[in-house]
Write an enzyme that holds these catalytic residues in place. Sequence first.
Site, PDB file in Angstrom:
ATOM      1  N   ASP A  67      26.760 -46.001  21.964  1.00 54.90           N
ATOM      2  CA  ASP A  67      27.807 -45.885  22.981  1.00 54.90           C
ATOM      3  C   ASP A  67      27.246 -45.723  24.392  1.00 54.90           C
ATOM      4  O   ASP A  67      26.038 -45.537  24.570  1.00 54.90           O
ATOM      5  CB  ASP A  67      28.738 -44.705  22.639  1.00 54.90           C
ATOM      6  CG  ASP A  67      27.969 -43.467  22.198  1.00 54.90           C
ATOM      7  OD1 ASP A  67      26.790 -43.343  22.555  1.00 54.90           O
ATOM      8  OD2 ASP A  67      28.543 -42.637  21.487  1.00 54.90           O
ATOM      9  N   ASN A 136      34.232 -32.018  16.942  1.00 51.73           N
ATOM     10  CA  ASN A 136      35.561 -32.475  16.493  1.00 51.73           C
ATOM     11  C   ASN A 136      35.474 -33.557  15.417  1.00 51.73           C
ATOM     12  O   ASN A 136      36.475 -34.167  15.064  1.00 51.73           O
ATOM     13  CB  ASN A 136      36.384 -32.983  17.687  1.00 51.73           C
ATOM     14  CG  ASN A 136      35.791 -34.238  18.324  1.00 51.73           C
ATOM     15  OD1 ASN A 136      34.708 -34.689  17.937  1.00 51.73           O
ATOM     16  ND2 ASN A 136      36.482 -34.809  19.300  1.00 51.73           N
ATOM     17  N   GLU A 143      36.802 -40.975  18.446  1.00 50.78           N
ATOM     18  CA  GLU A 143      37.430 -39.655  18.510  1.00 50.78           C
ATOM     19  C   GLU A 143      38.551 -39.539  17.470  1.00 50.78           C
ATOM     20  O   GLU A 143      39.147 -40.554  17.078  1.00 50.78           O
ATOM     21  CB  GLU A 143      38.052 -39.452  19.911  1.00 50.78           C
ATOM     22  CG  GLU A 143      37.065 -39.543  21.076  1.00 50.78           C
ATOM     23  CD  GLU A 143      36.178 -38.300  21.217  1.00 50.78           C
ATOM     24  OE1 GLU A 143      36.001 -37.551  20.239  1.00 50.78           O
ATOM     25  OE2 GLU A 143      35.665 -38.103  22.332  1.00 50.78           O
TER      26      GLU A 143
END
Length: 242
Positions: A67, A136, A143
């Site tokens: 990324d 997370n 995400e």
Amino acid sequence: MIVKIVENYLELSRLAASMVTKEINNCKSLVLGLATGSTPEGMYAELVKQFKAGNLDFKNVITFNLDEYVSLKPEHPQSYYYYMKRHLFDHVNISQENINIPTGCSNDLYKECYEYEMKISKAGGIGLQILGIGANGHIGFNEPAEALSVNTHLVKLADKTIEANSRFFKSPDQVPREAVTMGMGTIMHAEKIVLLASGTGKSEAIKQTLSGRLTTAVPASLLQLHRNVTVIVDREAAALII
Ligand code: PGA
């Protein structure tokens, strides 16, 4: 999934580096997927050490990074391009043309994403993918969401990610709000995956990742469907699974 619990961060870094070294030395050429963030820094230091000791040759290695932040130029000290140069590329014999990192600076990021995906395909797909994990449960910058994307795409960063990554910037408002990331499909098509997690902050994410349940709320949990994943965790990150 194979889970290897090691004593501490140094052991994690050494084990991860030894797996990468073995893969490079066993393959005529290797397409290596790379991660950034704090977690793989020790692994890169160890790989540089191995290279300097003459145990490793990057001549036939092609890399693809997971990324990059949108809007950060490669020369920005917090860009992942800069990170990779600092931690690995400036210290080993990899050719510039074998280095691939998504660009976050373009008028047409959609086209860039498509081309990145095509480039990975043309290289024959990722042979070994290194992953970190967000607190997370994100991998790359995939995400938690109701639906996840298959291919390389543009993503809005979660508030939790912006908060976590603000430690690298002067202030939280300097953290880019968007990134380009390989998709879940790009990652899942890798032949082998090694996921690294260190510290108590990752223990809940690791517990959820290995829970036996799949959920897009914990993108890493989808790795449970992959046939060749090794999870390397130190004692702290493993706290909720032992
Ligand atoms: P970290 O980030 O290695 O800096 O904890 C991992 C990630 O967010 O994927």
